[in-house]
Design an enzyme around this catalytic site. Sequence first.
Site, PDB file in Angstrom:
ATOM      1  NE  ARG A   1      32.996 -50.700 -15.146  1.00 39.69           N
ATOM      2  CZ  ARG A   1      32.846 -51.920 -15.731  1.00 39.69           C
ATOM      3  NH1 ARG A   1      33.937 -52.517 -15.472  1.00 39.69           N
ATOM      4  NH2 ARG A   1      31.881 -52.021 -16.246  1.00 39.69           N
ATOM      5  CB  ILE A   2      41.187 -49.494 -12.045  1.00 37.46           C
ATOM      6  CG1 ILE A   2      40.126 -50.594 -11.117  1.00 37.46           C
ATOM      7  CG2 ILE A   2      42.302 -49.332 -11.238  1.00 37.46           C
ATOM      8  CD1 ILE A   2      40.580 -51.839 -10.894  1.00 37.46           C
TER       9      ILE A   2
ATOM     10  CG  ASP B   1      42.427 -50.541 -22.748  1.00 35.40           C
ATOM     11  OD1 ASP B   1      42.398 -50.630 -21.679  1.00 35.40           O
ATOM     12  OD2 ASP B   1      41.825 -51.426 -23.552  1.00 35.40           O
TER      13      ASP B   1
ATOM     14  CB  CYS C   1      46.746 -54.352 -18.414  1.00 32.15           C
ATOM     15  SG  CYS C   1      48.367 -54.897 -17.897  1.00 32.15           S
ATOM     16  N   PRO C   2      44.494 -56.426 -16.933  1.00 30.77           N
ATOM     17  CG  PRO C   2      42.599 -56.922 -18.025  1.00 30.77           C
ATOM     18  CD  PRO C   2      43.596 -55.805 -17.996  1.00 30.77           C
TER      19      PRO C   2
ATOM     20  CG  ASN D   1      47.275 -50.270  -7.658  1.00 32.15           C
ATOM     21  OD1 ASN D   1      47.191 -50.053  -8.970  1.00 32.15           O
ATOM     22  ND2 ASN D   1      46.386 -49.570  -7.029  1.00 32.15           N
ATOM     23  CB  SER D   2      47.012 -54.187 -12.076  1.00 32.04           C
ATOM     24  OG  SER D   2      46.324 -55.305 -12.884  1.00 32.04           O
ATOM     25  NE  ARG D   3      44.630 -60.119 -10.409  1.00 31.25           N
ATOM     26  CZ  ARG D   3      43.793 -59.494  -9.722  1.00 31.25           C
ATOM     27  NH1 ARG D   3      44.196 -58.354  -9.085  1.00 31.25           N
ATOM     28  NH2 ARG D   3      42.311 -59.735  -9.767  1.00 31.25           N
TER      29      ARG D   3
ATOM     30  CG  ASP E   1      48.636 -53.008  -2.913  1.00 30.47           C
ATOM     31  OD1 ASP E   1      49.013 -53.086  -1.776  1.00 30.47           O
ATOM     32  OD2 ASP E   1      47.265 -52.899  -3.213  1.00 30.47           O
TER      33      ASP E   1
ATOM     34  CD  GLU F   1      49.746 -60.610  -4.068  1.00 29.11           C
ATOM     35  OE1 GLU F   1      50.110 -59.572  -4.868  1.00 29.11           O
ATOM     36  OE2 GLU F   1      48.508 -60.932  -4.049  1.00 29.11           O
TER      37      GLU F   1
ATOM     38  CG  HIS G   1      46.637 -57.872  -2.929  1.00 25.94           C
ATOM     39  ND1 HIS G   1      47.019 -58.656  -3.878  1.00 25.94           N
ATOM     40  CD2 HIS G   1      45.737 -57.156  -3.604  1.00 25.94           C
ATOM     41  CE1 HIS G   1      46.075 -58.739  -4.832  1.00 25.94           C
ATOM     42  NE2 HIS G   1      45.304 -57.507  -4.816  1.00 25.94           N
TER      43      HIS G   1
END
EC number: 1.1.1.81
Length: 322
Positions: free
Chosen positions: A160-161, A180, A211-212, A238-240, A264, A269, A288
């Site tokens: 989605r993102i 993906d 991606c996760p 800006n995922s992980r 981000d 963190e 973040h």
Amino acid sequence: MKIVVLDGYCLNPGDLDWKGLEALGECIVYDRTSLTDMEEVISRIGDADIVYTNKTPMPREVFEKCPNIRFVGVLATGYNVVDVNTAKEKGIPVANIPTYGTASVGQFAIALLLEICHHVGHHNQVVHEGKWESNPDWCFWDYPLIELDGKNMGIIGYGRIGQATGKIAQALGMKVLAYDAYKNPALENENCRYVELDELLSQSDVIALHCPLFPETEGIVNKENIAKMKDGVIILNNSRGPLIVEQDLVDALNSGKVAAAGLDVVSTEPIKGDNPLLGAKNCIITPHISWAPKESRKRLMDIAVNNLEEFLKGSPVNVVNK
């Protein structure tokens, strides 16, 4: 019914309210709870029936010592802070918030990209410092400016993102190369196609990570994969944070192989003062905040309340440990 929110401040620093949860039971909200002191976590949960957490860990020990827990709500999409297997063993559903920030996070990825391309913040600052007033010409720029039309945007993780980012990129005239594990042919068009990872790395002018964080994606941006990229590539994350091997990115930024990065998220963190990214060339880092527009947080709050309402009706939704 007793509800405890372990770390509610980032979601609601005062511009929202907890009325939705308060209507369902006695609700105790803590701004923050220790990330390392499990005795504090256990003490604050106590005999609560319902627990909400954002970043406060809930390992097996917490479930063992808080036997009244009936439902855990994660105030985020990622749920790795909760031992979902132990919760499942004990018949406790864990529900997350899967879609609240799609538009906000996609928008922020493009905001990072546009700042890299135009250096808006810098040029605003130097104008206010008098540099334009004292300039002999009617315009100036301190850094090269970049037009995105016709360039390739590689998106690793086209859920989605990723799709939200891709939609904006296409509106800017970019062509999307998507990678993906799960492909949806309906998303392909003349400006968007699925490719294998190596093609994405070698053909993209900009690479965005959406991606996760899984074992197979951790460190996906590393020196080996950076070597496959175009010279002068721009990298966005800006995922992980752990998707990137940070020292490898620093080396690539300082050498010029990677022209710029917009981040981000980082590996730890809040960021530590010795993080090498802080000294890297052309590296924008924000704290973040992709998820944090009020509209997005309000949506998160509404879904969190609905998750509990549906659980109480006997039809839980967004359960991640079925």
